[in-house]
Scaffold this motif. Structure first.
Motif, PDB file in Angstrom:
ATOM      1  N   SER A   8     -23.118  40.927 -41.010  1.00 57.80           N
ATOM      2  CA  SER A   8     -23.021  39.896 -39.972  1.00 57.80           C
ATOM      3  C   SER A   8     -21.592  39.396 -39.883  1.00 57.80           C
ATOM      4  O   SER A   8     -20.786  39.577 -40.804  1.00 57.80           O
ATOM      5  CB  SER A   8     -23.953  38.731 -40.325  1.00 57.80           C
ATOM      6  N   LEU A   9     -21.294  38.738 -38.784  1.00 63.01           N
ATOM      7  CA  LEU A   9     -19.974  38.133 -38.637  1.00 63.01           C
ATOM      8  C   LEU A   9     -19.745  37.138 -39.771  1.00 63.01           C
ATOM      9  O   LEU A   9     -18.660  37.076 -40.349  1.00 63.01           O
ATOM     10  CB  LEU A   9     -19.833  37.460 -37.263  1.00 63.01           C
ATOM     11  N   TYR A  10     -20.761  36.387 -40.124  1.00 65.65           N
ATOM     12  CA  TYR A  10     -20.689  35.443 -41.239  1.00 65.65           C
ATOM     13  C   TYR A  10     -20.227  36.151 -42.515  1.00 65.65           C
ATOM     14  O   TYR A  10     -19.310  35.681 -43.194  1.00 65.65           O
ATOM     15  CB  TYR A  10     -22.074  34.820 -41.431  1.00 65.65           C
ATOM     16  N   THR A  66     -22.579  32.404 -36.646  1.00 72.32           N
ATOM     17  CA  THR A  66     -22.101  33.718 -37.065  1.00 72.32           C
ATOM     18  C   THR A  66     -23.111  34.478 -37.914  1.00 72.32           C
ATOM     19  O   THR A  66     -22.815  35.561 -38.411  1.00 72.32           O
ATOM     20  CB  THR A  66     -20.765  33.590 -37.839  1.00 72.32           C
ATOM     21  N   GLU A 111     -13.009  40.278 -35.584  1.00 68.96           N
ATOM     22  CA  GLU A 111     -13.724  39.045 -35.881  1.00 68.96           C
ATOM     23  C   GLU A 111     -13.218  37.896 -35.014  1.00 68.96           C
ATOM     24  O   GLU A 111     -13.999  37.062 -34.575  1.00 68.96           O
ATOM     25  CB  GLU A 111     -13.622  38.720 -37.376  1.00 68.96           C
ATOM     26  N   GLU A 114     -14.897  38.223 -31.674  1.00 75.25           N
ATOM     27  CA  GLU A 114     -16.291  37.772 -31.737  1.00 75.25           C
ATOM     28  C   GLU A 114     -16.378  36.250 -31.808  1.00 75.25           C
ATOM     29  O   GLU A 114     -17.244  35.638 -31.171  1.00 75.25           O
ATOM     30  CB  GLU A 114     -17.005  38.409 -32.922  1.00 75.25           C
ATOM     31  N   LEU A 115     -15.485  35.629 -32.564  1.00 78.39           N
ATOM     32  CA  LEU A 115     -15.468  34.169 -32.645  1.00 78.39           C
ATOM     33  C   LEU A 115     -15.146  33.542 -31.295  1.00 78.39           C
ATOM     34  O   LEU A 115     -15.786  32.574 -30.880  1.00 78.39           O
ATOM     35  CB  LEU A 115     -14.455  33.701 -33.698  1.00 78.39           C
ATOM     36  N   LEU A 118     -18.157  33.648 -29.104  1.00 79.83           N
ATOM     37  CA  LEU A 118     -19.109  32.594 -29.470  1.00 79.83           C
ATOM     38  C   LEU A 118     -18.643  31.232 -28.968  1.00 79.83           C
ATOM     39  O   LEU A 118     -19.418  30.486 -28.370  1.00 79.83           O
ATOM     40  CB  LEU A 118     -19.293  32.548 -30.989  1.00 79.83           C
TER      41      LEU A 118
END
Length: 138
Positions: A8-10, A66, A111, A114-115, A118
């Motif tokens: 995951s992004l997290y 995330t 990343e 992706e952030l 979001l």
């Protein structure tokens, strides 16, 4: 354990401790940004809420968004920002500060993208699209 392609992004961001470090630096930066604090409503909010609590809630939100196990317990983006009358230009300053902090922490481009996707989903709840003259009159 996830593989890099299924993480995951997290997980790719390093989890809660890494996310909290980035949020800490980011909030410190935006709370004193003179371009953001030029909006008297934002300036008042920045001085009304304790930084530690603000950082906590933003960390919760980023972790949850995330793919982390945390659950966001704060107000909705609309409820916490509508009264601040944030302009598109102020949003851009916020985004520039976010990018600078992500670069400072050497967050990889994938990343970061992706952030930003979001964060972009919240723009409609945060930004007033009215002309600045309408903001002053209201």
């Amino acid at each position: 354990m996830s593989t890099p392609s299924t993480a995951s992004l997290y997980e790719r961001l390093g989890g809660v401790y890494a996310i909290a470090a980035v949020v800490d630096a980011f909030i410190d930066r935006i709370m004193v940004n003179p371009k953001l604090n030029a909006n008297p409503l934002v300036d008042e909010a920045h001085h009304r809420v304790p930084k530690a609590g603000f950082k906590y809630l933003v960390t919760e939100m980023v972790c949850m968004a995330t793919g982390g196990p945390q659950r966001y317990t704060g107000k909705s983006m609309a409820d916490s920002h509508r009264h601040l009358k944030i302009t598109p230009a102020e949003w851009d300053v916020f985004a520039q500060d976010f990018k600078a902090v992500l670069d400072q922490f050497k967050v990889p481009e994938r990343e970061q993208q992706e952030l930003f996707e979001l964060v972009g989903t919240t723009r409609g709840d945060i930004v007033m699209e009215e002309a600045p003259s309408a903001r002053k009159a209201g």
